[in-house]
Design an enzyme around this catalytic site. Structure first.
Site, PDB file in Angstrom:
ATOM      1  N   ASP A   1     -14.631 -18.513   9.097  1.00  0.00           N
ATOM      2  CA  ASP A   1     -14.638 -19.885   9.596  1.00  0.00           C
ATOM      3  C   ASP A   1     -15.946 -20.541   9.143  1.00  0.00           C
ATOM      4  O   ASP A   1     -17.021 -19.934   9.246  1.00  0.00           O
ATOM      5  CB  ASP A   1     -14.547 -19.884  11.124  1.00  0.00           C
ATOM      6  CG  ASP A   1     -14.459 -21.288  11.684  1.00  0.00           C
ATOM      7  OD1 ASP A   1     -13.352 -21.724  11.973  1.00  0.00           O
ATOM      8  OD2 ASP A   1     -15.506 -21.949  11.826  1.00  0.00           O
ATOM      9  N   ILE A   2     -15.851 -21.753   8.596  1.00  0.00           N
ATOM     10  CA  ILE A   2     -17.047 -22.445   8.111  1.00  0.00           C
ATOM     11  C   ILE A   2     -17.893 -22.863   9.308  1.00  0.00           C
ATOM     12  O   ILE A   2     -17.411 -23.539  10.215  1.00  0.00           O
ATOM     13  CB  ILE A   2     -16.667 -23.671   7.266  1.00  0.00           C
ATOM     14  CG1 ILE A   2     -15.781 -23.242   6.088  1.00  0.00           C
ATOM     15  CG2 ILE A   2     -17.926 -24.374   6.748  1.00  0.00           C
ATOM     16  CD1 ILE A   2     -15.236 -24.396   5.295  1.00  0.00           C
TER      17      ILE A   2
ATOM     18  N   GLU B   1     -10.732 -25.309   8.878  1.00  0.00           N
ATOM     19  CA  GLU B   1     -11.807 -24.674   8.109  1.00  0.00           C
ATOM     20  C   GLU B   1     -11.722 -23.154   8.166  1.00  0.00           C
ATOM     21  O   GLU B   1     -12.691 -22.466   7.883  1.00  0.00           O
ATOM     22  CB  GLU B   1     -13.175 -25.149   8.594  1.00  0.00           C
ATOM     23  CG  GLU B   1     -13.504 -24.804  10.040  1.00  0.00           C
ATOM     24  CD  GLU B   1     -13.107 -25.897  11.023  1.00  0.00           C
ATOM     25  OE1 GLU B   1     -13.678 -25.969  12.106  1.00  0.00           O
ATOM     26  OE2 GLU B   1     -12.201 -26.691  10.687  1.00  0.00           O
TER      27      GLU B   1
END
Length: 582
Positions: free
Chosen positions: A463-464, A507
């Site tokens: 996950d960003i 994301e």
């Protein structure tokens, strides 16, 4: 002799004029049959199209709704785990604050003053409108710090305080702190904002404070957390709004509508009380008595046309909850899609028909010319009859090959269109890597292959970090560039024709690593994390990712694997981001 001449003249006439009639007739028959064959194929294709569109729409809808249901179920199933982390963090923060105060003043202030400073500092630690707080009790059971609604206990012994089940919970807390130093327990207790004669189940964490014979404690009420989680989940689902181009509807097991974007006025109402929905609701709940999902068809207003339309809706019970979620499509929408597709197919059919007629006309002209030339040649030399017929045969074969070549070319063009549609259905439009549908399909295939070939399979999810800030600070167009760049870096770092990269949603990204052990996957994960960490993105600069990594365990379900993955990503986030948990 005269009869021979007569017969010869008749034969010559037949040979001369026969082809001028026979060949055009044959050409007309052949091309008429070809046109008829294309017409039959067109009708068959349109029927198959309508059937396949309906099945595809139904299967896609069910898959998406089931996915959302599983996500909701998972989020509700980890409520207690999340609460345990939350209350433990609170107590640890209180412990650290008290330790810092003690160390700061131990040589300059009296023990009484230090204790008062600690109690004053922690007395402001209140959450959930006073429901959750930090308490301090000494090992004799005397309350040193209590919330406002229990202030009358402060300075008094609560050693014999019992919860609703008759347990002496203070004794249990003291025992945990004395024997283990810290730990969890579940009990029932009153709420600051609840009924005074009612007690609620809560998760409690206690920790010994070594400087004094004290321990710190805090708790969270499970029903409050569940309600809070439900509200967040409803908000999330409302923001999802639709599945494809279909609106989501959600209700509880009493039939009360919780979400209805297509008809907002239904929210808060009992759907059994809506005359147009009553029969469908009865059928739905009768089916859900014995099954976890059901499909109902009913008449309702189509918001796009404002007319009564027949709607096909799929519902499923959300595990670990009292919710039922569903979505559907209007039959007229399928018919509209079929009509549009029919027009596309008809355009192709019309183009082919025109080409066939054009070729038929050319063949007709050529055949007439050839027939005329053959006739003249036969008049000049009857003895060359067989040679001339053979020549005509070769010419016709050449024309047939040309026609066959054109048909193959058109077939190849249609195959390319089909392949393009398949790519669109399985590719994420922004990042150009596998979308969630294609990713999950490949995931199930790789699990079966792993079990069949007895080879390891690792799955990486990341996950960003702080991606919302990128969108908020620089705009969604810059955020899209970051997503596309990271997807490209991820694709470049994977093995060609072996590993599979996909966008799971928002994301979140996933990489499937077939025939890869966990130790090897860790090396890849660290290398990829470092690539992202060191990459300088335009405008944004540095971006980091939090990674979770697991190896598939035999007999482990996909839900269990993704639950582990989600927990590990959360762990990476919680421990400071830009790291790997496995």
């Amino acid at each position: 002799m005269s009869n021979d001449i007569y017969d010869k003249n008749n034969l010559l006439k037949l040979i001369t004029y026969g082809p001028l009639l026979f060949i055009p007739i044959v050409v007309i028959i052949i091309f008429s049959q070809t046109i008829q064959m294309y017409n039959e194929n067109f009708l068959k294709a349109t029927k198959e199209l309508e059937k396949n569109l309906y099945i595809s729409e139904k299967e896609s809808l069910e898959t998406e709704i089931n996915d959302i249901s599983q996500i909701i179920s998972y989020r509700k199933s980890v409520i207690k785990n999340d609460l345990e982390l939350l209350v433990k963090e609170r107590v640890y923060r209180a412990y650290d604050m008290a330790t810092n105060i003690y160390e700061k003043y131990k040589t300059t202030k009296s023990q009484k003053d230090i204790k008062n400073i600690i109690k004053t500092s922690l007395g402001t630690s209140i959450w959930n409108d006073g429901e959750s707080f930090i308490w301090i009790i000494d090992y004799n059971g005397v309350s040193m710090l209590s919330p406002k609604y229990l202030k009358h206990f402060e300075g008094l012994s609560v050693i014999h305080l019992k919860d609703a089940t008759g347990r002496e919970i203070i004794k249990e807390e003291i025992n945990i702190c004395k024997t283990k130093g810290e730990g969890f327990l579940y009990d029932t207790f009153t709420k600051a904002n609840g009924a005074k004669d009612k007690q609620y189940e809560q998760i409690v964490y206690v920790k010994s404070f070594g400087q004094y014979d004290w321990y710190f404690g805090s708790g969270e009420y499970i029903d409050t957390a569940t309600k809070r989680t439900d509200e967040k989940l409803i908000d999330v689902i409302e923001n999802v709004d639709t599945v494809g181009d279909h609106y989501i509807i959600m209700m509880n097991t009493d039939g009360n509508a919780l979400i209805s974007k297509s008809q907002p006025d239904l929210v808060g109402k009992n759907l059994f009380d809506i005359p147009t929905l009553k029969q469908a609701m009865i059928e739905l709940f009768d089916t859900l008595k014995t099954k976890n999902s059901a499909t109902v068809t009913y008449d309702i207003i189509n918001p796009k046309t404002n007319k009564i339309d027949k709607k096909h809706t799929y519902f499923t019970k959300v595990p670990n909850s009292e919710w039922i979620i569903g979505s559907g499509f209007y039959i007229s929408n399928i018919e509209d899609k079929v009509t549009k597709k029919k027009l596309d197919i008809y355009d192709i059919f019309l183009l082919k028909s025109k080409n066939i007629l054009y070729i038929a006309f050319i063949v007709m002209i050529i055949s007439l010319i050839i027939s005329y030339l053959i006739s003249r040649k036969l008049k000049e030399s009857f003895y060359n009859y067989e040679n001339n017929i053979e020549s005509q045969k070769h010419e016709l074969q050449k024309l047939n090959l040309t026609l066959e070549s054109k048909v193959k070319q058109r077939t190849a063009e249609l195959e390319k269109i089909k392949n393009d549609f398949e790519i669109l259905a399985t590719t994420d439009s922004l990042t150009k890597i596998h979308n969630r549908y294609s990713l999950m399909k490949n995931f199930y295939l790789e699990i079966r292959r792993s079990l069949r070939q007895n080879t390891p399979l690792c799955v990486l999810m990341f996950d960003i970090d702080d991606f919302k800030k990128v969108n908020d600070n620089y705009g969604h167009d810059v955020g899209d560039v970051v997503l596309s760049t990271i997807a490209n870096l991820m694709q470049q770092s994977l093995r060609d024709d072996i590993d599979i990269a996909g966008r799971y949603g928002g994301e979140e990204f996933i990489a499937l690593l077939p025939n890869t052990k966990l130790e090897d996957a860790k090396v890849y994960a660290e290398r990829f994390r470092k690539i992202i960490d060191e990459y300088i993105f335009d405008i944004v600069g540095n971006v980091t990712v939090s990674i979770g990594l697991v190896q598939h365990i035999e007999n482990e379900t996909s839900d269990e694997l993704f639950k582990r993955l989600d927990t590990l990503v959360y762990k990476s986030k919680h421990n400071g981001k830009n790291q790997i948990s496995f």
